[in-house]
Design a protein around this motif. Structure first.
Motif, short mmCIF file in Angstrom:
data_model
loop_
_atom_site.label_atom_id
_atom_site.label_comp_id
_atom_site.label_asym_id
_atom_site.label_seq_id
_atom_site.Cartn_x
_atom_site.Cartn_y
_atom_site.Cartn_z
N LYS A 31 -5.24 25.16 23.12
CA LYS A 31 -4.89 23.76 24.06
C LYS A 31 -3.37 24.86 24.67
O LYS A 31 -3.25 24.37 26.56
CB LYS A 31 -4.49 23.34 23.23
CG LYS A 31 -5.51 22.10 22.84
CD LYS A 31 -5.19 20.56 22.44
CE LYS A 31 -4.69 20.41 21.16
NZ LYS A 31 -4.41 19.48 20.23
N GLU A 93 -0.51 15.39 26.02
CA GLU A 93 -1.50 15.13 25.08
C GLU A 93 -1.91 12.88 25.64
O GLU A 93 -1.94 12.31 25.20
CB GLU A 93 -1.92 15.37 23.84
CG GLU A 93 -1.67 16.88 23.46
CD GLU A 93 -2.72 17.55 22.32
OE1 GLU A 93 -3.03 16.43 21.72
OE2 GLU A 93 -1.68 18.70 21.87
N MET A 98 -5.32 12.73 25.00
CA MET A 98 -6.21 13.77 24.03
C MET A 98 -5.58 13.67 22.98
O MET A 98 -5.73 14.46 22.01
CB MET A 98 -5.63 14.78 24.72
CG MET A 98 -6.40 16.13 23.83
SD MET A 98 -6.50 17.42 25.40
CE MET A 98 -7.50 18.48 24.05
N ILE A 99 -4.89 12.77 22.82
CA ILE A 99 -3.72 13.00 21.37
C ILE A 99 -4.92 12.09 20.43
O ILE A 99 -5.03 12.71 19.14
CB ILE A 99 -2.63 11.90 21.58
CG1 ILE A 99 -1.70 12.33 20.16
CG2 ILE A 99 -2.45 10.92 22.11
CD1 ILE A 99 -1.19 12.99 20.21
N THR A 102 -7.23 13.77 19.21
CA THR A 102 -6.65 15.40 18.12
C THR A 102 -6.47 15.04 16.61
O THR A 102 -6.45 15.18 16.43
CB THR A 102 -5.21 15.56 18.79
OG1 THR A 102 -5.11 16.32 19.86
CG2 THR A 102 -4.57 16.43 17.95
#
Length: 270
Positions: A31, A93, A98-99, A102
């Motif tokens: 990333k 993120e 996107m977190i 994750t």
């Protein structure tokens, strides 16, 4: 009387691939290194470091000037880039959502924080080490024309300042990471990082003209991350802190910031 037909279940297939911390680190590495902003920031840091170091080496020609000072002095400007890289690596993120992916892939949130911090710290250290190395070569060529040189046989006048300056860049990046997790806003995290690394030291210097009543503010400013880094990079009579105290101060900033980030991350939804 009828009997209920058994519900068909899908057997669980064991793929043999378990989530490990190594895979989390690998994911964070991918990333970080695939973001254009990362490489643009490193390129800008390289241009600033090498360019400013060459200008200082060319302009300063006074007795007692150590060429290694020209190599590491640009950290006063590039520290902001390190902190910003750390901040946007996290807040990017959050801004894209996107977190959530994750934290779904790595449910242990402390592992996410540790993996991201480790990757950022190593990336900034290695990148800074290469940049300072090129700056040292450039400075050596400039001062060589006036019969000066970097004394590579003396670690305290060559290798150690470069290593500590690179380590300081990692510290600044980790502070940015912590603010990113705490604030979750790109603008907020960058503003907080710039405030701590750049604004507060300037404010502290203002109080040096305010008299003895405000001397405590000046003394407190010597424990800010940048001041501690400067004392660690070039220890000596002119340093605000002794080298062991400076390293301990930097360690406290990193540990305190990451613990605060961990406390926020584990108790708040993504």
């Amino acid at each position: 009387m009828t009997t209920q037909a058994p519900v068909a279940t899908t057997p669980r297939v064991d793929t043999g691939r378990r989530l490990t911390f190594f895979r989390a680190v690998r994911s964070e590495t991918i990333k970080l290194t695939t973001l254009r902003s990362t490489w643009w920031s490193i390129a800008i840091a390289a241009v600033l470091t090498i360019g400013i170091a060459m200008l200082i080496a060319q302009a300063v020609d006074v007795p007692g000037f150590d060429p290694i000072q020209a190599v590491v002095m640009p950290i006063q400007f590039t520290m902001l880039l390190a902190g910003i890289i750390g901040a946007i690596a996290v807040t990017g993120e959050y801004s894209t959502g996107m977190i959530r992916s994750t934290l779904t892939a790595v449910p242990v949130r402390g592992a996410v924080l540790l993996a991201k911090s480790l990757v950022l710290a190593l990336f900034l250290f290695v990148s800074s080490l290469a940049i300072f190395g090129v700056a040292a070569v450039a400075v050596g060529m400039i001062v060589g024309s006036r019969d000066q040189s970097i004394d590579w046989s003396d670690p305290s006048a060559s290798f150690l300042p470069i290593l500590v300056a690179s380590l300081s860049m990692s510290v600044f990046a980790l502070i940015g990471v912590a603010f990113g997790f705490i604030l979750r806003s790109g603008a907020g995290a960058i503003a907080a990082t710039v405030g701590l690394l750049f604004v507060l030291p300037i404010v502290g210097n203002f109080f040096s003209m305010a008299g003895e009543a405000w001397a405590w503010v000046v003394d407190a400013a010597t424990y800010l991350p940048v001041a501690a880094a400067q004392s660690a990079i070039l220890p000596g009579e002119g340093a605000a802190l002794e080298a062991p105290v400076a390293f301990l101060t930097l360690a406290c900033w990193v540990v305190g910031a990451l613990l605060a980030a961990w406390a926020v991350l584990r108790t708040r939804d993504a």
